[in-house]
Design a protein around this motif. Structure first.
Motif, PDB file in Angstrom:
ATOM      1  N   HIS A  64       0.842  -1.191   0.000  1.00  0.00           N
ATOM      2  CA  HIS A  64       0.000   0.000   0.000  1.00  0.00           C
ATOM      3  C   HIS A  64       0.876   1.240   0.000  1.00  0.00           C
ATOM      4  O   HIS A  64       1.896   1.282   0.686  1.00  0.00           O
ATOM      5  CB  HIS A  64      -0.910   0.010   1.230  1.00  0.00           C
ATOM      6  CG  HIS A  64      -1.904  -1.101   1.223  1.00  0.00           C
ATOM      7  ND1 HIS A  64      -1.592  -2.384   1.629  1.00  0.00           N
ATOM      8  CD2 HIS A  64      -3.183  -1.133   0.826  1.00  0.00           C
ATOM      9  CE1 HIS A  64      -2.658  -3.153   1.491  1.00  0.00           C
ATOM     10  NE2 HIS A  64      -3.638  -2.413   1.008  1.00  0.00           N
ATOM     11  N   PHE A  65       0.452   2.247  -0.750  1.00  0.00           N
ATOM     12  CA  PHE A  65       1.149   3.522  -0.780  1.00  0.00           C
ATOM     13  C   PHE A  65       0.124   4.638  -0.838  1.00  0.00           C
ATOM     14  O   PHE A  65      -1.052   4.412  -1.149  1.00  0.00           O
ATOM     15  CB  PHE A  65       2.132   3.605  -1.956  1.00  0.00           C
ATOM     16  CG  PHE A  65       1.491   3.549  -3.316  1.00  0.00           C
ATOM     17  CD1 PHE A  65       1.073   4.711  -3.954  1.00  0.00           C
ATOM     18  CD2 PHE A  65       1.313   2.336  -3.963  1.00  0.00           C
ATOM     19  CE1 PHE A  65       0.481   4.657  -5.208  1.00  0.00           C
ATOM     20  CE2 PHE A  65       0.727   2.272  -5.215  1.00  0.00           C
ATOM     21  CZ  PHE A  65       0.303   3.439  -5.844  1.00  0.00           C
ATOM     22  N   ALA A  66       0.575   5.851  -0.531  1.00  0.00           N
ATOM     23  CA  ALA A  66      -0.311   7.017  -0.528  1.00  0.00           C
ATOM     24  C   ALA A  66       0.270   8.087  -1.446  1.00  0.00           C
ATOM     25  O   ALA A  66       1.487   8.198  -1.601  1.00  0.00           O
ATOM     26  CB  ALA A  66      -0.456   7.554   0.895  1.00  0.00           C
ATOM     27  N   THR A  67      -0.630   8.881  -2.033  1.00  0.00           N
ATOM     28  CA  THR A  67      -0.212   9.965  -2.920  1.00  0.00           C
ATOM     29  C   THR A  67      -1.265  11.056  -2.934  1.00  0.00           C
ATOM     30  O   THR A  67      -2.458  10.771  -2.802  1.00  0.00           O
ATOM     31  CB  THR A  67       0.038   9.455  -4.355  1.00  0.00           C
ATOM     32  OG1 THR A  67       0.481  10.541  -5.168  1.00  0.00           O
ATOM     33  CG2 THR A  67      -1.188   8.829  -4.965  1.00  0.00           C
ATOM     34  N   GLY A  68      -0.827  12.285  -3.104  1.00  0.00           N
ATOM     35  CA  GLY A  68      -1.761  13.393  -3.250  1.00  0.00           C
ATOM     36  C   GLY A  68      -2.567  13.243  -4.526  1.00  0.00           C
ATOM     37  O   GLY A  68      -2.078  12.704  -5.526  1.00  0.00           O
TER      38      GLY A  68
ATOM     39  N   ARG B 256       1.732  13.468  -9.833  1.00  0.00           N
ATOM     40  CA  ARG B 256       1.892  12.794 -11.128  1.00  0.00           C
ATOM     41  C   ARG B 256       1.482  11.334 -11.051  1.00  0.00           C
ATOM     42  O   ARG B 256       0.795  10.832 -11.930  1.00  0.00           O
ATOM     43  CB  ARG B 256       3.350  12.953 -11.598  1.00  0.00           C
ATOM     44  CG  ARG B 256       3.747  12.162 -12.811  1.00  0.00           C
ATOM     45  CD  ARG B 256       2.931  12.276 -14.084  1.00  0.00           C
ATOM     46  NE  ARG B 256       2.333  13.537 -14.382  1.00  0.00           N
ATOM     47  CZ  ARG B 256       1.218  13.681 -15.126  1.00  0.00           C
ATOM     48  NH1 ARG B 256       0.608  12.636 -15.658  1.00  0.00           N
ATOM     49  NH2 ARG B 256       0.705  14.866 -15.354  1.00  0.00           N
ATOM     50  N   LYS B 257       1.879  10.614  -9.986  1.00  0.00           N
ATOM     51  CA  LYS B 257       1.537   9.187  -9.912  1.00  0.00           C
ATOM     52  C   LYS B 257       0.033   8.971  -9.836  1.00  0.00           C
ATOM     53  O   LYS B 257      -0.494   8.059 -10.450  1.00  0.00           O
ATOM     54  CB  LYS B 257       2.294   8.478  -8.796  1.00  0.00           C
ATOM     55  CG  LYS B 257       2.196   9.052  -7.429  1.00  0.00           C
ATOM     56  CD  LYS B 257       3.198   8.361  -6.495  1.00  0.00           C
ATOM     57  CE  LYS B 257       3.399   9.086  -5.196  1.00  0.00           C
ATOM     58  NZ  LYS B 257       4.077  10.358  -5.312  1.00  0.00           N
TER      59      LYS B 257
ATOM     60  N   ALA C  75      -9.827   8.842   2.538  1.00  0.00           N
ATOM     61  CA  ALA C  75      -8.412   9.103   2.257  1.00  0.00           C
ATOM     62  C   ALA C  75      -7.676   9.366   3.565  1.00  0.00           C
ATOM     63  O   ALA C  75      -8.288   9.505   4.618  1.00  0.00           O
ATOM     64  CB  ALA C  75      -8.271  10.300   1.315  1.00  0.00           C
ATOM     65  N   PHE C  76      -6.347   9.445   3.479  1.00  0.00           N
ATOM     66  CA  PHE C  76      -5.532   9.896   4.601  1.00  0.00           C
ATOM     67  C   PHE C  76      -5.577  11.411   4.629  1.00  0.00           C
ATOM     68  O   PHE C  76      -5.579  12.059   3.576  1.00  0.00           O
ATOM     69  CB  PHE C  76      -4.074   9.465   4.438  1.00  0.00           C
ATOM     70  CG  PHE C  76      -3.774   8.019   4.743  1.00  0.00           C
ATOM     71  CD1 PHE C  76      -4.708   7.164   5.297  1.00  0.00           C
ATOM     72  CD2 PHE C  76      -2.512   7.514   4.476  1.00  0.00           C
ATOM     73  CE1 PHE C  76      -4.414   5.845   5.572  1.00  0.00           C
ATOM     74  CE2 PHE C  76      -2.195   6.205   4.753  1.00  0.00           C
ATOM     75  CZ  PHE C  76      -3.142   5.367   5.306  1.00  0.00           C
TER      76      PHE C  76
ATOM     77  N   VAL D   7      -5.047   6.463  -1.011  1.00  0.00           N
ATOM     78  CA  VAL D   7      -4.295   5.250  -0.670  1.00  0.00           C
ATOM     79  C   VAL D   7      -4.620   4.187  -1.708  1.00  0.00           C
ATOM     80  O   VAL D   7      -5.787   3.992  -2.067  1.00  0.00           O
ATOM     81  CB  VAL D   7      -4.647   4.763   0.747  1.00  0.00           C
ATOM     82  CG1 VAL D   7      -3.902   3.471   1.074  1.00  0.00           C
ATOM     83  CG2 VAL D   7      -4.337   5.858   1.772  1.00  0.00           C
ATOM     84  N   PHE D   8      -3.589   3.522  -2.181  1.00  0.00           N
ATOM     85  CA  PHE D   8      -3.721   2.461  -3.171  1.00  0.00           C
ATOM     86  C   PHE D   8      -3.085   1.186  -2.643  1.00  0.00           C
ATOM     87  O   PHE D   8      -2.094   1.237  -1.914  1.00  0.00           O
ATOM     88  CB  PHE D   8      -3.024   2.847  -4.483  1.00  0.00           C
ATOM     89  CG  PHE D   8      -3.684   3.974  -5.208  1.00  0.00           C
ATOM     90  CD1 PHE D   8      -4.648   3.728  -6.177  1.00  0.00           C
ATOM     91  CD2 PHE D   8      -3.355   5.290  -4.915  1.00  0.00           C
ATOM     92  CE1 PHE D   8      -5.269   4.773  -6.842  1.00  0.00           C
ATOM     93  CE2 PHE D   8      -3.974   6.342  -5.579  1.00  0.00           C
ATOM     94  CZ  PHE D   8      -4.930   6.083  -6.542  1.00  0.00           C
ATOM     95  N   GLY D   9      -3.636   0.044  -3.027  1.00  0.00           N
ATOM     96  CA  GLY D   9      -3.068  -1.254  -2.723  1.00  0.00           C
ATOM     97  C   GLY D   9      -2.711  -1.965  -4.012  1.00  0.00           C
ATOM     98  O   GLY D   9      -3.423  -1.848  -5.012  1.00  0.00           O
ATOM     99  N   VAL D  10      -1.592  -2.683  -3.979  1.00  0.00           N
ATOM    100  CA  VAL D  10      -1.144  -3.462  -5.132  1.00  0.00           C
ATOM    101  C   VAL D  10      -0.934  -4.897  -4.672  1.00  0.00           C
ATOM    102  O   VAL D  10       0.055  -5.206  -3.998  1.00  0.00           O
ATOM    103  CB  VAL D  10       0.164  -2.896  -5.739  1.00  0.00           C
ATOM    104  CG1 VAL D  10       0.607  -3.747  -6.931  1.00  0.00           C
ATOM    105  CG2 VAL D  10       0.001  -1.437  -6.136  1.00  0.00           C
TER     106      VAL D  10
END
Length: 181
Positions: free
Chosen positions: A71-75, A79-80, A143-144, A155-158
């Protein structure tokens, strides 16, 4: 990508293959349980996404392993996140830059947004446990939320579809793990 999508947990054992062409004689495939331990402990990963125009984009980030997924987080406007809106297929890599030791790992899969607030609360707790109190997140609006780190973060999970391991040291190994379903 649906806003309510959730990552699917990875509970099955993958099909494991050792590529003997790139492994030392007598080497054995790295067990998936060892890989999971490395994924849990690794602090920095490199996320590879594809821009809408087809150009690659790679950026370092922090992750947590939970429920069979990274899991990762991004605004929302980073870009991601913009790349993931057009193409959710990603690769996450981690390892070491030392030639004669370590194990580099590549996890390929689809980044799926996590929106369930109970699950997000568990991930927020995991983030703080792994990275310390500077990485405390509240959960708001799927969201966070954190004033210290730029406001709202998706937040995304892979969950791995395919993963690769490149072991170096006394024996070199190249292992592939494939998940079905």
């Amino acid at each position: 990508m649906p806003a309510q999508a959730q990552t699917q947990t990875q509970t099955q054992e993958p099909k494991t293959d050792l590529d003997t062409r790139y492994s030392s004689p007598g080497a054995t495939a790295t067990p998936w349980a060892e890989v999971v331990s490395r994924l849990e402990k690794a602090e920095i990963f490199w996320l590879s996404t594809v821009r809408p125009d087809g150009r690659p984009h790679v950026t370092p980030l922090m992750t947590v392993w939970a429920d069979g997924a990274l899991h990762f987080a991004t605004g929302e406007q980073e870009r991601k996140a913009l790349n993931l809106a057009a193409n959710p297929h990603v690769a996450l890599t981690t390892g070491t830059n030392a030639y004669g030791e370590g194990c580099d790992l590549v996890v390929e899969g689809e980044a799926v947004r996590v929106t369930d607030e109970e699950r997000l609360a568990g991930l927020a707790a995991a983030w703080e446990a792994k990275y310390g109190p500077d990485w405390h997140f509240e959960v708001r609006d799927e969201a966070f939320a954190s004033g210290d780190h730029g406001g709202r973060a998706l937040v995304f999970g892979v969950a791995p579809r395919t993963a690769f391991g490149f072991g170096r040291g006394e024996r070199y190994t190249q292992t592939r793990w494939r998940f079905t379903g």
